[in-house]
Scaffold this motif. Structure first.
Motif, PDB file in Angstrom:
ATOM      1  N   SER A  16      49.949  33.107  38.012  1.00  0.00           N
ATOM      2  CA  SER A  16      50.579  31.938  38.627  1.00  0.00           C
ATOM      3  C   SER A  16      50.258  30.647  37.879  1.00  0.00           C
ATOM      4  O   SER A  16      50.771  29.589  38.225  1.00  0.00           O
ATOM      5  CB  SER A  16      50.160  31.815  40.092  1.00  0.00           C
ATOM      6  OG  SER A  16      48.783  31.513  40.185  1.00  0.00           O
ATOM      7  N   GLY A  17      49.392  30.741  36.866  1.00  0.00           N
ATOM      8  CA  GLY A  17      49.031  29.560  36.086  1.00  0.00           C
ATOM      9  C   GLY A  17      47.763  28.878  36.549  1.00  0.00           C
ATOM     10  O   GLY A  17      47.342  27.873  35.976  1.00  0.00           O
ATOM     11  N   VAL A  54      44.878  42.344  31.318  1.00  0.00           N
ATOM     12  CA  VAL A  54      45.162  41.205  30.443  1.00  0.00           C
ATOM     13  C   VAL A  54      46.645  41.242  30.088  1.00  0.00           C
ATOM     14  O   VAL A  54      47.118  42.172  29.448  1.00  0.00           O
ATOM     15  CB  VAL A  54      44.284  41.244  29.171  1.00  0.00           C
ATOM     16  CG1 VAL A  54      44.633  40.094  28.242  1.00  0.00           C
ATOM     17  CG2 VAL A  54      42.804  41.202  29.548  1.00  0.00           C
ATOM     18  N   ASP A  55      47.370  40.222  30.548  1.00  0.00           N
ATOM     19  CA  ASP A  55      48.818  40.175  30.328  1.00  0.00           C
ATOM     20  C   ASP A  55      49.198  39.526  29.009  1.00  0.00           C
ATOM     21  O   ASP A  55      50.271  39.792  28.479  1.00  0.00           O
ATOM     22  CB  ASP A  55      49.505  39.412  31.461  1.00  0.00           C
ATOM     23  CG  ASP A  55      49.551  40.210  32.752  1.00  0.00           C
ATOM     24  OD1 ASP A  55      49.312  41.432  32.718  1.00  0.00           O
ATOM     25  OD2 ASP A  55      49.832  39.598  33.797  1.00  0.00           O
ATOM     26  N   GLY A  56      48.359  38.653  28.490  1.00  0.00           N
ATOM     27  CA  GLY A  56      48.696  37.985  27.243  1.00  0.00           C
ATOM     28  C   GLY A  56      47.502  37.300  26.615  1.00  0.00           C
ATOM     29  O   GLY A  56      46.671  36.726  27.314  1.00  0.00           O
ATOM     30  N   LEU A  57      47.424  37.407  25.296  1.00  0.00           N
ATOM     31  CA  LEU A  57      46.385  36.726  24.526  1.00  0.00           C
ATOM     32  C   LEU A  57      47.080  35.727  23.613  1.00  0.00           C
ATOM     33  O   LEU A  57      47.921  36.114  22.797  1.00  0.00           O
ATOM     34  CB  LEU A  57      45.598  37.731  23.672  1.00  0.00           C
ATOM     35  CG  LEU A  57      44.868  38.842  24.405  1.00  0.00           C
ATOM     36  CD1 LEU A  57      44.303  39.844  23.410  1.00  0.00           C
ATOM     37  CD2 LEU A  57      43.749  38.269  25.251  1.00  0.00           C
ATOM     38  N   PHE A  58      46.729  34.474  23.758  1.00  0.00           N
ATOM     39  CA  PHE A  58      47.337  33.416  22.968  1.00  0.00           C
ATOM     40  C   PHE A  58      46.236  32.539  22.389  1.00  0.00           C
ATOM     41  O   PHE A  58      45.112  32.534  22.880  1.00  0.00           O
ATOM     42  CB  PHE A  58      48.286  32.582  23.836  1.00  0.00           C
ATOM     43  CG  PHE A  58      49.326  33.420  24.523  1.00  0.00           C
ATOM     44  CD1 PHE A  58      50.486  33.786  23.860  1.00  0.00           C
ATOM     45  CD2 PHE A  58      49.132  33.871  25.819  1.00  0.00           C
ATOM     46  CE1 PHE A  58      51.443  34.572  24.484  1.00  0.00           C
ATOM     47  CE2 PHE A  58      50.070  34.655  26.455  1.00  0.00           C
ATOM     48  CZ  PHE A  58      51.230  35.010  25.787  1.00  0.00           C
ATOM     49  N   VAL A  62      44.580  32.667  27.729  1.00  0.00           N
ATOM     50  CA  VAL A  62      44.722  34.076  28.067  1.00  0.00           C
ATOM     51  C   VAL A  62      45.314  34.141  29.466  1.00  0.00           C
ATOM     52  O   VAL A  62      44.982  33.334  30.327  1.00  0.00           O
ATOM     53  CB  VAL A  62      43.345  34.782  28.049  1.00  0.00           C
ATOM     54  CG1 VAL A  62      43.441  36.201  28.570  1.00  0.00           C
ATOM     55  CG2 VAL A  62      42.746  34.756  26.658  1.00  0.00           C
ATOM     56  N   ILE A  63      46.192  35.109  29.690  1.00  0.00           N
ATOM     57  CA  ILE A  63      46.754  35.321  31.016  1.00  0.00           C
ATOM     58  C   ILE A  63      46.265  36.673  31.524  1.00  0.00           C
ATOM     59  O   ILE A  63      46.386  37.686  30.825  1.00  0.00           O
ATOM     60  CB  ILE A  63      48.290  35.296  30.989  1.00  0.00           C
ATOM     61  CG1 ILE A  63      48.780  33.942  30.481  1.00  0.00           C
ATOM     62  CG2 ILE A  63      48.867  35.587  32.385  1.00  0.00           C
ATOM     63  CD1 ILE A  63      50.257  33.882  30.201  1.00  0.00           C
ATOM     64  N   VAL A  64      45.686  36.655  32.739  1.00  0.00           N
ATOM     65  CA  VAL A  64      45.241  37.894  33.363  1.00  0.00           C
ATOM     66  C   VAL A  64      46.065  38.138  34.627  1.00  0.00           C
ATOM     67  O   VAL A  64      46.633  37.213  35.202  1.00  0.00           O
ATOM     68  CB  VAL A  64      43.727  37.873  33.686  1.00  0.00           C
ATOM     69  CG1 VAL A  64      42.906  37.836  32.409  1.00  0.00           C
ATOM     70  CG2 VAL A  64      43.352  36.714  34.590  1.00  0.00           C
ATOM     71  N   ALA A  65      46.099  39.389  35.064  1.00  0.00           N
ATOM     72  CA  ALA A  65      46.943  39.798  36.178  1.00  0.00           C
ATOM     73  C   ALA A  65      46.419  39.378  37.544  1.00  0.00           C
ATOM     74  O   ALA A  65      47.172  39.343  38.504  1.00  0.00           O
ATOM     75  CB  ALA A  65      47.124  41.315  36.146  1.00  0.00           C
ATOM     76  N   GLU A  66      45.139  39.072  37.628  1.00  0.00           N
ATOM     77  CA  GLU A  66      44.512  38.796  38.924  1.00  0.00           C
ATOM     78  C   GLU A  66      43.831  37.431  38.945  1.00  0.00           C
ATOM     79  O   GLU A  66      43.331  36.980  37.923  1.00  0.00           O
ATOM     80  CB  GLU A  66      43.432  39.849  39.219  1.00  0.00           C
ATOM     81  CG  GLU A  66      43.906  41.277  39.171  1.00  0.00           C
ATOM     82  CD  GLU A  66      44.730  41.670  40.383  1.00  0.00           C
ATOM     83  OE1 GLU A  66      44.737  40.922  41.378  1.00  0.00           O
ATOM     84  OE2 GLU A  66      45.376  42.722  40.324  1.00  0.00           O
ATOM     85  N   PRO A  67      43.758  36.789  40.120  1.00  0.00           N
ATOM     86  CA  PRO A  67      42.936  35.580  40.244  1.00  0.00           C
ATOM     87  C   PRO A  67      41.453  35.948  40.109  1.00  0.00           C
ATOM     88  O   PRO A  67      41.074  37.115  40.266  1.00  0.00           O
ATOM     89  CB  PRO A  67      43.244  35.058  41.641  1.00  0.00           C
ATOM     90  CG  PRO A  67      44.091  36.059  42.319  1.00  0.00           C
ATOM     91  CD  PRO A  67      44.454  37.133  41.348  1.00  0.00           C
TER      92      PRO A  67
END
Length: 101
Positions: A16-17, A54-58, A62-67
């Motif tokens: 969700s950011g 882990v949804d994305g590595l930039f 980094v974006i993860v699936a869970e809070p």
């Protein structure tokens, strides 16, 4: 981006950011090219995000699936019922945390 070049201190966000924390350590077996996951420093202590979370590595995040509150807390014994790769990652996260630096 590859986990091989991910830097400690990179910001981590959930889907969700919302901020989760920062990367404290990448857990991987580089010789076997296996990414176990990330040890994340949060406001409430360390959490572990398995590679499958882990949804994305930039470069700048980094974006993860869970809070943060739903990510596992590293411990000497992984909870029963976890997939083998996530249990292995949790154990590696714990070992890294308690290892003398």
């Amino acid at each position: 981006m590859s986990y091989l070049v991910l830097k400690d201190g990179t910001d981590v966000y959930d889907r969700s950011g919302d901020p989760v924390g920062t990367v404290d350590h990448v857990l991987a077996d580089e010789q076997a090219n296996i990414f176990h996951g990330l040890l994340i420093k949060t406001a409430d202590g360390h959490r572990f995000a398995g590679g499958d979370q882990v949804d994305g590595l930039f470069e700048h995040g980094v974006i993860v699936a869970e809070p943060a509150g739903r990510l596992a807390t590293p411990a000497a014994d992984a909870p029963a019922g976890l997939a083998e790769n996530r249990a292995t990652g949790l154990q590696r996260a714990w070992a890294w945390l308690v290892e003398p630096k």
